[in-house]
Design a protein around this motif. Structure first.
Motif: not given
Length: 704
Positions: A137-145
């Motif tokens: 929730n804290a990571i300012p990144d978008l993660m896509i698989r």
């Protein structure tokens, strides 16, 4: 019996705790060693207990559970219970209750398993999962698989990731269905590279946001499973801006915003290559602000910084778009003027810069916001031309610098083109400056004295102290050579203090020898006058030598005063309080403002020798000197004409009501010994025609 033995052995050897409870009494009928050890009892102690002693719950709950067990006649599992140890502590157990019949009695078989370690592991797992969720929730990144063929498996956008608004419609689709073909092919290239090499792939790209602004992104692709990658997308707009700022500062001066030395060198290299190919000329200029250090030391670095900014703006406004001005360092600037056809083109640029600097600078104070006194700034400019004065950057810059020093030698506020002999002169100046640092310590300076004459009485009314440098190898060094050097490097301050003490001591010696009291005039250089403690230094010199303040005259140039009127006013009041005589030197060469003549506590006005020199042939100088004399007398000031060398000049000055004079017509500057002999000569008091005797004395050192 054999069956019972096997049954008992099995119960005894099991790792779980097993005991049997009478349904009616709740007493313990039998127990294995494991349960006794778990709860810290011996076999005998444990058999003396009841179920209520072991289960760490209320009686009502225990009775309710047993009632349920009897009613349903089934197995009852308590997955998270507590047993009480002998020492009163609790142990986390999993308990199962089984109803069995034994010889007509209802017995409950209780099996208890210690689940403390399992519970601890579960707690650690729970905390780890919570931490992972918080981290995601804290990571300012978008993660896509994404799969190897480009199918989106899922997307986890961070809350503060502003570029993408939704990703739900991406899951299950192929990358070619979501992105334009060219971009999709680029993304698939990196995905394929990651899967084939196993190495992380990094690339950057731009996105246009809904508000029209461009956002910079960085994507990192790592293998996350069989034929599957994880794409981590981070917004790097701030980093890009920081990188751009660092890049800007690497090639620009922070204070003025101009290109710095590194950027100027790049532009110059490019311009030289273009000039070589096109067979054209270019000019390199070195320029700085005259007497900037004095202003900076007096008014402070904040005012100095704003002056540099204003200076840079005016210089830049004088140039073409293709020209480059850079801050070289301190108050030094360089200018590149490419594609010129003649030296006159460069001369025009230099003249435009000098003209642009003529209006005064009005600067606001940093703390108060109030305007500082108007500052009048001039500049000296040196010019070198390609290919005449050098074909590489280093040579051109060095030669332009040499030309700059020649411009300073010629009175500043002008430009000079480079000439080959300048480098030799620059080397001589450097050697002279090195020797100057040791001259005071080695006592190579002398003070000479030039008399000031009242032409109506023939009396010597004063002596001007003039410093001379007699070098053991170079001989007598011209003041025009070493004084500008001393002024520039700051040595003029200790030299000036030494001259002040020496002149005061000599005047006191003349008084002690019985000569009529006269004033000795000492020049205060701009750097010396700008010292905040100048009044206390003068007072100390008077105290050490015993000279009465009224017999000391301090000469200050009007250009020095005009650099900072408020500071000058304060310093002059402090000097006046000491009781010394104050004269304004070189009057007429600067601003000649009636305002400051009236405002400041001057006692004497000295007409500069440049006006006296051409007095016979220049009617304008006659008018100017006449106005100066009238002005001085009107303000009740003594007026002294400097540089009187001919009888014609003397007669003209006398006709203009000038009564006090100084120059080679009467005497050249004399050593202390020769000046003492001159004071012994009674003939000097006869009339103005004794000037010929003074000339003879100066030349032959004979008394007539």
């Amino acid at each position: 019996m054999e069956s019972e033995k096997r049954y008992c052995a099995a119960i005894e050897q099991t790792s779980g705790g097993i005991y049997f409870v009478d349904v009616d009494s709740k007493g313990i009928l039998e127990a294995n060693t494991a349960i006794c050890n778990l709860l810290g009892y011996t076999q005998e102690e444990f058999l003396a207990l009841t179920l209520y002693d072991i289960l760490a719950v209320d009686r009502e709950i225990i009775n309710s559970d047993i009632h349920l067990l009897l009613a349903e006649k089934q197995f009852l599992l308590i997955s998270d219970g507590w047993n009480r140890r002998k020492d009163g502590s609790l142990v986390n157990v999993e308990v199962s209750l089984n109803l069995i019949s034994c010889g007509g009695r209802k017995v409950i078989c209780v099996v208890g398993r210690d689940i403390t370690e399992r519970k601890q592991a579960e707690e650690l797992l729970r905390k780890s999962e919570a931490a992972n969720r918080a981290l995601l929730n804290a990571i300012p990144d978008l993660m896509i698989r994404i799969t190897g063929d480009g199918t989106y498996l899922d997307a986890i956008p961070a809350k503060n990731f502003k570029t993408w608004t939704t990703h739900g419609d991406m899951v299950g689709k192929n990358i070619y269905d979501v992105l334009p073909p060219e971009i999709a092919r680029q993304r698939m290239y990196y995905i394929t590279q990651a899967l084939s090499t196993g190495e992380m792939q990094i690339y950057e790209f731009e996105l246009t946001c809904e508000d029209g602004k461009v956002s910079y992104q960085e994507a990192r692709i790592v293998v996350s499973g069989e034929n599957e990658v994880l794409v981590i997308v981070r917004e790097i707009s701030d980093r890009k801006q920081a990188e751009a700022t660092i890049q800007y500062h690497a090639f620009h001066d922070i204070l003025t915003g101009l290109p710095n030395r590194t950027m100027f060198d790049r532009h110059l290299s490019t311009a030289l290559a273009n000039a070589h190919n096109s067979k054209t000329m270019l000019a390199v200029m070195f320029l700085d602000m005259d007497r900037f250090k004095t202003i900076n030391d007096t008014l402070g670095h904040a005012v100095g910084d704003r002056l540099l900014q204003g200076f840079a703006e005016r210089v830049k406004a004088c140039l073409r778009e293709s020209d480059i001005v850079a801050r070289w360092g301190g108050d030094e600037f360089t200018v590149l003027v490419p594609q010129i056809t003649s030296p006159e083109d460069a001369a025009k640029v230099g003249q435009r810069i000098l003209e642009a600097l003529k209006p005064a600078f009005y600067l606001q104070g940093h703390a108060t916001g109030e305007e500082t006194p108007p500052l009048h700034i001039t500049s000296s400019i040196g010019i070198a031309l390609y290919p005449h004065d050098g074909e590489d950057a280093e040579t051109l810059l060095r030669n332009a610098d040499a030309a700059l020093y020649r411009a300073k030698e010629h009175g500043r506020n002008n430009y000079r083109f480079y000439k080959p002999e300048m480098n030799a002169q620059a080397s001589q100046l450097l050697a002279l400056e090195n020797r100057l640092h040791q001259a005071l310590e080695r006592r190579e300076f002398d003070v000479y004295y030039q008399p000031q004459i009242h032409i109506n009485t023939g009396e010597i009314i004063g002596m001007e102290a003039l410093v001379r440098w007699r070098h053991p190898e170079l001989g007598l060094v011209s003041p025009g050579q070493f004084i500008p050097l001393a002024e520039e490097n700051g040595l003029i301050v200790p030299i000036g203090e030494w001259v002040l003490r020496t002149a005061c001591a000599q005047n006191k010696a003349w008084q002690n020898a019985g000569f009529s009291p006269l004033r000795v005039a000492v020049n205060l250089s701009p750097r010396q006058f700008q010292q905040p403690n100048i009044a206390s230094r003068v007072a100390l010199a008077l105290e050490e030598t015993g000279l009465d303040p009224q017999y000391l005259e301090l000469e200050i140039t009007e250009t020095t005063i005009m650099q900072n009127l408020d500071f000058a006013s304060e310093m002059l009041r402090d000097l006046q309080t000491l009781g010394v005589y104050i004269s304004i030197d070189d009057f007429g060469t600067g601003y000649s403002s009636l305002g400051y003549l009236k405002k400041f506590p001057f006692d004497k006005l000295k007409i500069d020798q440049s006006f006296v020199r051409d007095l016979k042939d220049n009617p304008h100088d006659i008018a100017i000197i006449s106005a100066m004399i009238t002005l001085g007398h009107g303000l009740n000031l003594k007026v002294v004409a400097e540089g009187v060398e001919t009888r014609e000049q003397l007669e003209l000055l006398r006709s203009l009501q000038s009564e006090e004079m100084q120059g080679y017509l009467f005497s050249q500057p004399l050593t202390a010994e020769d000046a003492t002999n001159l004071l012994h000569n009674p003939l000097i008091k006869t009339n103005i025609y004794c000037s010929t005797l003074c000339i003879a004395y100066s030349q032959n050192k004979l008394l007539h």
